[in-house]
Design an enzyme around this catalytic site. Structure first.
Site, short mmCIF file in Angstrom:
data_model
loop_
_atom_site.label_atom_id
_atom_site.label_comp_id
_atom_site.label_asym_id
_atom_site.label_seq_id
_atom_site.Cartn_x
_atom_site.Cartn_y
_atom_site.Cartn_z
N GLY A 1 -15.13 -2.32 8.15
CA GLY A 1 -15.55 -1.57 9.33
C GLY A 1 -16.35 -2.41 10.29
O GLY A 1 -17.42 -2.93 9.95
N ASP A 2 -15.77 -2.62 11.51
CA ASP A 2 -16.48 -3.27 12.61
C ASP A 2 -16.80 -4.75 12.39
O ASP A 2 -17.72 -5.27 13.01
CB ASP A 2 -17.80 -2.53 12.93
CG ASP A 2 -17.55 -1.09 13.34
OD1 ASP A 2 -16.39 -0.75 13.65
OD2 ASP A 2 -18.51 -0.29 13.35
N ARG B 1 -9.26 -4.31 13.12
CA ARG B 1 -9.08 -4.47 14.56
C ARG B 1 -9.55 -5.81 15.09
O ARG B 1 -9.05 -6.29 16.10
CB ARG B 1 -9.78 -3.31 15.29
CG ARG B 1 -9.11 -1.97 15.02
CD ARG B 1 -9.99 -0.81 15.42
NE ARG B 1 -11.22 -0.80 14.62
CZ ARG B 1 -12.27 -0.05 14.87
NH1 ARG B 1 -12.26 0.75 15.91
NH2 ARG B 1 -13.33 -0.09 14.09
N LYS C 1 -8.32 2.29 -1.39
CA LYS C 1 -8.96 2.18 -0.07
C LYS C 1 -9.44 3.57 0.33
O LYS C 1 -8.65 4.52 0.33
CB LYS C 1 -7.93 1.65 0.93
CG LYS C 1 -8.34 1.73 2.40
CD LYS C 1 -8.88 0.38 2.87
CE LYS C 1 -9.38 0.45 4.30
NZ LYS C 1 -8.39 0.74 5.29
N GLN D 1 0.83 -1.20 0.00
CA GLN D 1 0.00 0.00 0.00
C GLN D 1 0.87 1.25 0.00
O GLN D 1 1.91 1.29 0.66
CB GLN D 1 -0.89 0.00 1.24
CG GLN D 1 -1.94 1.10 1.20
CD GLN D 1 -2.81 1.11 2.44
OE1 GLN D 1 -2.31 1.26 3.54
NE2 GLN D 1 -4.10 0.96 2.25
N CYS E 1 -6.60 7.02 5.39
CA CYS E 1 -5.92 7.23 6.67
C CYS E 1 -6.33 8.57 7.31
O CYS E 1 -6.25 9.61 6.66
CB CYS E 1 -4.40 7.20 6.47
SG CYS E 1 -3.54 7.32 8.05
C1 FMN Z 1 -3.64 0.60 14.29
C2 FMN Z 1 -4.30 0.72 12.94
C3 FMN Z 1 -3.50 0.88 11.81
C4 FMN Z 1 -4.08 1.00 10.54
N1 FMN Z 1 -3.29 1.14 9.44
C5 FMN Z 1 -3.86 1.17 8.21
C6 FMN Z 1 -3.05 1.25 7.03
O1 FMN Z 1 -1.82 1.31 7.08
N2 FMN Z 1 -3.69 1.26 5.85
C7 FMN Z 1 -5.06 1.19 5.73
O2 FMN Z 1 -5.59 1.19 4.63
N3 FMN Z 1 -5.83 1.15 6.82
C8 FMN Z 1 -5.27 1.12 8.04
N4 FMN Z 1 -6.08 1.06 9.15
C9 FMN Z 1 -7.53 1.08 8.99
C10 FMN Z 1 -8.11 -0.30 8.82
O3 FMN Z 1 -7.64 -0.88 7.62
C11 FMN Z 1 -9.64 -0.27 8.75
O4 FMN Z 1 -10.04 0.50 7.65
C12 FMN Z 1 -10.29 0.28 10.01
O5 FMN Z 1 -9.60 -0.13 11.17
C13 FMN Z 1 -11.75 -0.16 10.09
O6 FMN Z 1 -11.85 -1.57 10.06
P1 FMN Z 1 -12.03 -2.45 11.40
O7 FMN Z 1 -13.28 -1.97 12.07
O8 FMN Z 1 -12.11 -3.86 10.91
O9 FMN Z 1 -10.81 -2.21 12.25
C14 FMN Z 1 -5.50 0.96 10.42
C15 FMN Z 1 -6.30 0.81 11.56
C16 FMN Z 1 -5.72 0.69 12.82
C17 FMN Z 1 -6.62 0.54 14.02
#
Ligand code: FMN
Length: 250
Positions: A132-133, A156, A70, A2, A31
């Site tokens: 997401g979630d 997460r 993304k 990425q 981001c």
């Molecule tokens: C600690 C952390 C680091 C992340 N780093 C990236 C990243 O480098 N690139 C990216 O596209 N999303 C990154 N995300 C976002 C996740 O890919 C995702 O879009 C977001 O956490 C929502 O999904 P979830 O609810 O499954 O966590 C990061 C999220 C967290 C919490």
């Protein structure tokens, strides 16, 4: 791999360079981190669609591998651009798009909006990945059924639970839930995680591993005591010793 950025030439150069080693190049326009958006990068590009388009075009033109995108649903609730940017992405040759159903200003608060993900899916023909979630089998199934997406992305929910991917796949394929990993399986994966992290980053990885070990052992017997101990440790040997001891005590 990425990449993120808002300088068109740099993004074009990166695309050319990492095409040689990556299977797919994903452009991060989601981001929310202040240090990223203050340079006009990441989710800030959701406020400047002509620039976002130029970046996508530059990366697609300079890449020899598929390029994906993304995004979040928009910058804030007054500026929801997911459908618009997804259409642009499709037009310039992006191969798939991942949508995190939150705005930048929401960071990680509230709930991911599945309606916007559904809307994106209805408006483009490239694969759409819902994000997401998603934390378990049910939330994964809901994402697929409610939005009709082609794939899901888990962030997460995988912290301390790398088994989540196999658990969800199994549930979606069979309707049955896989057993949770045993303590022995957990221990094995934690040790491997430590080995790989130290191999890649050196002993500095130990501090970073503390949070992972905390996630792995969440809700386990006497785990808060164990975590307090782990948080003082700086060497791999001592860490492994304490982990072995803790798992033996269970
Ligand atoms: C600690 C952390 C680091 C992340 N780093 C990236 C990243 O480098 N690139 C990216 O596209 N999303 C990154 N995300 C976002 C996740 O890919 C995702 O879009 C977001 O956490 C929502 O999904 P979830 O609810 O499954 O966590 C990061 C999220 C967290 C919490």
């Amino acid at each position: 791999m990425q990449i993120f950025g808002s300088d068109i030439e740099t993004m074009a150069y990166s695309a050319k360079y990492i095409s040689k080693i990556a299977d797919i190049i994903d452009i991060n326009m989601g981001c929310p981190a202040p240090k990223v958006v203050k340079n006009g990068d990441g989710s800030k590009l959701l406020t400047d669609l002509p620039k976002a388009k130029a970046i996508m075009q530059a990366v697609v033109e300079n890449s020899t591998v598929p390029v994906t995108l993304k995004i979040r649903k928009g910058w804030d609730k007054e500026n929801i651009v997911a459908v618009e940017i997804a259409k642009i992405a499709e037009e310039v040759g992006i191969s798939a798009i991942t949508v995190h159903g939150r705005t930048r200003t929401e960071f990680y608060s509230g709930h991911a909006d599945l309606d916007i993900i559904k809307k994106v899916k209805e408006n483009v023909n490239i694969p759409v990945i819902g994000n997401g979630d998603i934390i378990d089998e049910e939330s994964a199934q809901k994402m697929f059924e409610y939005t009709n997406v082609d794939g899901i992305m888990i962030g997460r929910g995988s912290f301390g639970n790398p088994w989540i991917f196999a658990q969800i796949r199994h549930y979606l394929e069979t309707g049955n839930k896989k057993d949770k990993p045993s303590n022995a399986q957990k221990l094995e994966v934690i040790k491997k995680h430590i080995e790989l992290a130290v191999e890649e980053k050196g002993e500095i990885a130990i501090k970073e591993l503390r949070k992972h070990i905390a996630w792995y052992t969440k809700n386990m017997k006497n785990s808060s005591e164990f975590r307090a101990k782990i948080n003082q440790i700086e060497s791999k040997e001592e860490l492994l010793e304490n982990i072995n001891e803790y798992f033996k005590s269970l």
